[in-house]
Design a protein around this motif. Structure first.
Motif, PDB file in Angstrom:
ATOM      1  N   SER B 192       7.008  -3.826  -8.967  1.00  9.90           N
ATOM      2  CA  SER B 192       5.783  -3.064  -9.155  1.00  9.90           C
ATOM      3  C   SER B 192       4.679  -3.618  -8.262  1.00  9.90           C
ATOM      4  N   THR B 193       3.469  -3.154  -8.520  1.00  2.00           N
ATOM      5  CA  THR B 193       2.368  -3.587  -7.671  1.00  2.00           C
ATOM      6  C   THR B 193       1.754  -4.894  -8.161  1.00  2.00           C
ATOM      7  N   VAL B 194       1.865  -5.171  -9.457  1.00  2.00           N
ATOM      8  CA  VAL B 194       1.461  -6.438 -10.057  1.00  2.00           C
ATOM      9  C   VAL B 194       0.121  -6.956  -9.517  1.00  2.00           C
ATOM     10  N   VAL B 246     -12.392  -2.990 -10.197  1.00  2.00           N
ATOM     11  CA  VAL B 246     -11.005  -3.119 -10.630  1.00  2.00           C
ATOM     12  C   VAL B 246     -10.294  -4.116  -9.718  1.00  2.00           C
ATOM     13  N   GLY B 247      -9.709  -5.144 -10.324  1.00  2.00           N
ATOM     14  CA  GLY B 247      -9.102  -6.230  -9.555  1.00  2.00           C
ATOM     15  C   GLY B 247      -7.707  -5.910  -9.065  1.00  2.00           C
ATOM     16  N   GLY B 248      -7.622  -4.847  -8.270  1.00  2.00           N
ATOM     17  CA  GLY B 248      -6.331  -4.428  -7.717  1.00  2.00           C
ATOM     18  C   GLY B 248      -5.636  -3.456  -8.652  1.00  2.00           C
ATOM     19  N   TYR B 250      -3.279  -0.390  -6.957  1.00  2.00           N
ATOM     20  CA  TYR B 250      -2.204   0.166  -6.116  1.00  2.00           C
ATOM     21  C   TYR B 250      -1.347   1.152  -6.919  1.00  2.00           C
ATOM     22  N   SER B 501     -10.628   0.100  -6.697  1.00  2.00           N
ATOM     23  CA  SER B 501      -9.876  -1.143  -6.856  1.00  2.00           C
ATOM     24  C   SER B 501      -9.636  -1.779  -5.497  1.00  2.00           C
ATOM     25  N   GLY B 502     -10.703  -1.835  -4.705  1.00  2.00           N
ATOM     26  CA  GLY B 502     -10.616  -2.533  -3.425  1.00  2.00           C
ATOM     27  C   GLY B 502     -10.530  -1.631  -2.209  1.00  2.00           C
ATOM     28  N   MET B 686      -5.455  -2.427   4.505  1.00  2.00           N
ATOM     29  CA  MET B 686      -4.458  -1.665   3.737  1.00  2.00           C
ATOM     30  C   MET B 686      -3.069  -1.853   4.362  1.00  2.00           C
ATOM     31  N   GLY B 689      -1.815  -5.481   3.921  1.00  2.00           N
ATOM     32  CA  GLY B 689      -1.510  -5.686   2.509  1.00  2.00           C
ATOM     33  C   GLY B 689      -0.281  -4.909   2.076  1.00  2.00           C
ATOM     34  N   HIS B 693       3.189  -6.345   0.488  1.00  2.00           N
ATOM     35  CA  HIS B 693       3.761  -5.772  -0.730  1.00  2.00           C
ATOM     36  C   HIS B 693       5.208  -5.331  -0.485  1.00  2.00           C
TER      37      HIS B 693
END
Lengths: 167, 803
Positions: B192-194, B246-248, B250, B501-502, B686, B689, B693
């Protein structure tokens, strides 16, 4: 238990349960919410603060263990409200963040690196931030931010002639 | 990008991201930073067993502890709320925030304990006694297809949530006519994106105004509606505050079950309630896992490597409840042929329940696993035809002049120039030199391989997959809105109607409005009203905000500019067509006197007598933007999915020691074309990152369940996220093919990198081990899997040599 913490240059006295982490104490008792809880088991580094200058995971340390120690949080890096340190500004310049959740820990870990090593290599930077997980950026712009800050700090501290005659 | 820079003032300019200042200072405002007077804290008791009947819950010992206020069970909550929405037409797959009568996966939330502090609530959780009767369970998707498998939802009758066969074009004929065919299976592991911030929510109920206030770390379309529906209150009794960082996310920060639970408690107890997942709650029971998918693929092609037709069966292990899992099989239909001219496709989408945690939307919404399957097919076709893996892709690519290009499943791709992007990347890396480097490493005794992936990022997010998979759903709009307000002093405020969220939405909105109004972006304030003051939004899902929020900003600013022009022309006694707007002023096209911004604003706010007839006073504009294209319901199993299609081409060199098996990425180059870039810093971030991911999905990350149905990877010690050590320095090669469907030619980039990195890294490892006659067909490809497979292959080959 009563403990006295030296936080960002000021003595702060708190009365905490012995089992309370330094992270929860900073956030809940001292309203310093820049350190974040990400995993609370010492892996992600979002809770990083400096204890006597060294990056420490505040989720793995009890507040009572920090009695009398010198603690720097992200709130202690800027010189005044609205100001940014050179390193913080460099993170803005390269966009070394996205959601900002890991950012305080990332900046404090990098700050400790630059205090010890004014000219870090890319590998040095990767090593210094390897205990801080960022899920947004893939680290590229974070490394660039630290490189940029190191360069700026070197130039700022260099004698005028050595700075290459920059205007 | 120089051509773009010439066209625009602020769009594509190398400007800072305005959100960054508060974050580097530690002054983000996350949900965990919100502390209300009298707030209580929740801890969750998770189920021990993958499947069990709940015989009784005894909270007495917990409630006897000082400072403990309440223990909430599924029975009470289900009585007070309606079941959580389920987009499919499967009414008997019922889901509540707390297990009702039966637990369906290990870690499922069974009870919620409320106390003065979180620590106390956790202590009290241990005192809640639950007695269970264990039930049969299953964890494997293929087992779930067996009608005799233990049903996760007995009332539903089987474990099949969705089994839909699509045939687009003459698949049988194309297969019969093709001289060559191959078949394979690949498996995408459950990851997942976690995000580093877990999900959190604060809820507060005012019984006198009957208002529920909610602060949450959300990225969730229709969030207030769903909360209201579940709580059986009117939606205008729910006020969601959007000024929460929002702290992340995705994709995964949906949190409906968390919010319904916290809101119910706030109402029940008359105190604000906070539920912040700890990492264990998040990993085990936060219902935020991603796709877990088996692909069976057949392709029909000719000796030249031209792929004519494809059959794909995707079997997804949804976990215990429907969640968004089935729809994540639907979105990839919009790019089911990738960047290739495959004439016909048969696609079978199967989603089954098992006793695992629930899926949520994950970056790309199923596209990255599908791209992994498609790219594996292209690698195999190249190998079968003795063709270079880049050449086989080139031969199958849609050509630049063929856009807009209609694919068999009904989506028209907007634009692209795949051949040029590939050429630029190959020139950048000096491809022959890269091959020579791989061969040099091999000669030194290392395993080395080159990986290639070419794939699309559908962007602009509508929800056309919903009506496609569920005929009762007739959604054909997925709008986004912006309001611009110019106050009486001439200052500009722009409202956006979602959390972020970023993604830098404040920077995006300011850049676009400033571009159109020709004013300084730094003078524009971005505001996030609460949900009751909001215009319709569908939040940043589906790589849509550059297109949709950017588009709404553009159109709202155009409306405002038109009003300024009318006001100025009227005041100057000019016909509107004789006046022009420039840099915030209005004057005659022919030159001469002009009215500046302050004068125009003053007329709008104070001089009704100077306004043109039938003009409203004040200076504001709104725009509610419909997704470009994709406005119709599906027909014959075909639908226009997302409007825009970004392209990425990954080229990776991986090296590893054959004994240790630890892959090291020596070179990582991505060619990226997302049309016009609005902010280069944001798009770069993006992309990098997303690659990190994707590297995690390829090599490290998996929610592993053992045979007992227990999840083994519950912490960051076991579920490994890429660190700065694993991530190589990535080189980005830019190309810009503007989209004809968007205001500046922009496309989406929020999923970039992630959509191709797993396929590319997998391809590189398979190239590296090809000499042993082995390959990897399941992600993640862990170090142990590599070293074990290589060791076994070496044993086999030495046995063959000796025998």
């Amino acid at each position: 238990m009563k403990v006295a913490l030296l936080v960002n240059g000021a003595v702060r006295e708190v009365d905490v349960e012995p089992r309370k982490t330094l992270l929860d104490t900073l956030r809940e008792d001292l309203s310093l919410t820049g350190a974040h809880a990400g995993c609370e088991h010492g892996v992600c580094g979002a809770c990083t603060v400096l204890v006597d200058g060294a990056p420490v995971r505040s989720c793995l340390m009890f507040a009572v263990q920090a009695d009398g120690l010198d603690i720097t949080t992200i709130e202690g890096l800027a010189s005044a409200p609205g100001e940014l340190s050179v390193l913080q500004d460099s993170f803005c310049e390269t966009h070394g963040l996205q959601c900002g959740f890991c950012t305080p820990g990332m900046i404090l870990a990098s700050h400790a690196l630059l205090e010890a090593n004014p000219a870090p290599t890319r590998a040095d930077i990767a090593e210094a931030i390897s205990g801080n997980i960022c899920r947004c950026t893939g680290y590229g712009q974070i490394v660039e931010a630290v490189e940029l800050a190191a360069e700026r700090l070197r130039l700022a501290n260099a004698p005028r002639a050595a700075a290459g005659g920059r205007p | 990008m120089s051509a773009e820079a010439a066209r625009f003032r602020f769009v594509s300019a190398n400007r800072r991201v305005r959100e960054d200042r508060r974050f580097v200072a530690g002054h983000g405002r996350y949900v965990a930073d919100i502390a209300l007077e009298g707030m209580l804290h929740v801890a969750i008791l998770g189920a021990q067993h993958p499947a069990a009947r709940i015989l009784s819950i005894d909270p007495s010992a917990a409630l006897a502890m000082p400072g403990v206020h309440y223990v909430l069970t599924g029975e009470e909550l289900a009585g007070a709320t309606d079941q959580l929405m389920n987009g499919l037409d499967t009414p008997n797959v019922r889901r509540f925030p707390l297990a009702l009568g039966q637990t369906r996966y290990a870690g499922e939330w069974v009870a919620a304990v409320v106390a003065d502090t979180r620590a106390l609530a956790e202590d009290a959780c241990e005192k809640v006694k639950v007695s269970y009767e264990r039930l049969p369970y299953l964890t494997q998707a293929e087992e779930a297809l067996d009608p005799s498998s233990p049903p996760v939802h007995p009332a539903h009758g089987s474990n099949v949530l969705l089994d839909k066969q699509f045939v687009w074009g003459e698949v049988d004929r194309h297969f019969a006519e093709s001289p060559r065919q191959l078949s394979f299976r690949v498996t995408w592991g459950r990851n997942s994106t976690v995000p580093i911030e877990t999900f959190g929510v604060v809820a507060s109920w005012d019984p006198w105004s009957e208002m529920l206030d909610v602060w949450a770390s959300i990225q969730m379309p229709k969030y207030p509606d769903q909360i209201a529906r579940a709580l059986r209150i009117p939606a205008n009794n729910v006020r969601v505050h959007h000024d929460v960082d929002v702290g992340g996310s995705y994709g995964v920060k949906r949190g409906i079950k968390h919010t319904v639970l916290a809101a119910h408690l706030a109402r029940r107890l008359g105190r604000p309630v906070r539920l912040l997942e700890d990492r264990l709650e998040n990993m085990r029971g936060g219902d935020a896992h991603g796709p877990e998918r088996i692909f069976d693929v057949d392709v029909a092609f000719d000796d030249a490597g031209i792929v004519r037709s494809m059959k794909m069966r995707a079997l997804d292990n949804a976990g215990a409840y429907a969640g968004r899992a089935p729809f994540q099989l639907g979105k990839p239909i919009g790019a089911i042929v990738g960047p290739y001219k495959i004439e016909s496709v048969a696609y079978r989408a199967q989603s089954v329940t098992t006793n695992k945690a629930v899926q949520e939307a994950v970056r790309g919404f199923g596209q990255s696993p599908t791209n992994y399957a498609i790219e594996t097919a292209l690698d195999k076709v190249g190998l079968a035809c003795g063709l270079d893996r880049i050449e086989v892709r080139r031969r199958n690519f849609i050509r630049k002049e063929e856009f807009p290009y209609l694919i068999p499943s009904g989506t028209r791709y907007d634009s692209g120039d795949y051949h040029t992007v590939v050429d630029k990347v190959l020139a950048h890396v000096d491809y022959p030199a890269l091959v020579a480097e791989r061969d040099r490493l091999r000669a030194e005794g290392m395993l080395a391989g080159i990986g290639i992936a070419a794939c699309l990022e559908p962007s602009g997010g509508n929800s056309a997959f919903e009506p496609l998979l569920n005929e009762k759903n007739e959604t054909t709009t997925w709008m986004e809105s912006v309001r611009i307000n110019v106050d009486g002093t001439g200052c500009v405020a722009v409202t956006i109607h979602t959390t972020s969220s970023g993604q830098g939405h404040e920077t995006l909105a300011a850049t676009v409005v400033a571009e159109v109004l020709e004013i300084d972006p730094d003078l524009i304030r971005i505001v996030r009203p609460d949900s009751l003051a909001c215009l319709p939004s569908n939040t940043p899902v589906g790589s849509r905000m550059a297109i949709m929020m950017g588009g709404a900003c553009f159109h709202a600013a155009q409306k405002l500019k038109a009003k300024l022009l009318r006001i100025g022309a009227h005041r100057l006694g000019l016909a509107p067509e004789a006046a022009r707007y420039q840099g915030g002023s209005v004057g005659a096209v022919s030159g001469g006197q002009a009215l500046d911004w302050a004068a125009l604003v003053n007329i709008a706010h104070r001089n009704f007598h100077l306004l043109p007839p039938d003009t409203e006073p004040g200076l504001e504009s709104t725009h509610v933007m419909q997704v470009p294209t994709g406005t119709s319901l599906p027909k014959d199993g075909r639908v226009q999915m997302y409007p825009c299609h970004s392209f990425e081409f990954h080229l990776v060199l991986v090296a590893l020691d054959p004994v240790l098996g630890k892959p090291e990425i020596r070179r990582y180059v991505i060619g990226h074309d997302c049309g016009t870039v609005i902010n280069p810093h944001i798009v770069k971030g993006m992309t990098l990152g997303g690659i990190a991911h994707g590297l995690g999905a390829a090599l490290l990350e998996e929610f592993v369940y053992d045979e007992e149905g227990q999840m083994l990877t519950q912490s960051f010690m076991d579920y490994l996220l890429p660190s700065s050590h694993e991530m190589p320095k990535v080189e980005i090669v830019h190309h810009c093919t503007p989209s004809p469907f968007t205001v500046f030619g922009q496309k989406g980039s929020g999923e970039s990198g992630y959509l191709g990195a797993p396929a590319a890294i997998s391809g590189a490892l398979n190239d590296a081990v090809a000499e042993f006659g082995i390959s990897f067909d399941k992600l993640p490809i862990r170090i142990s899997a590599i070293s074990d497979a290589v060791a076994a292959a070496r044993v086999r080959s030495s046995e063959e040599t000796t025998s």
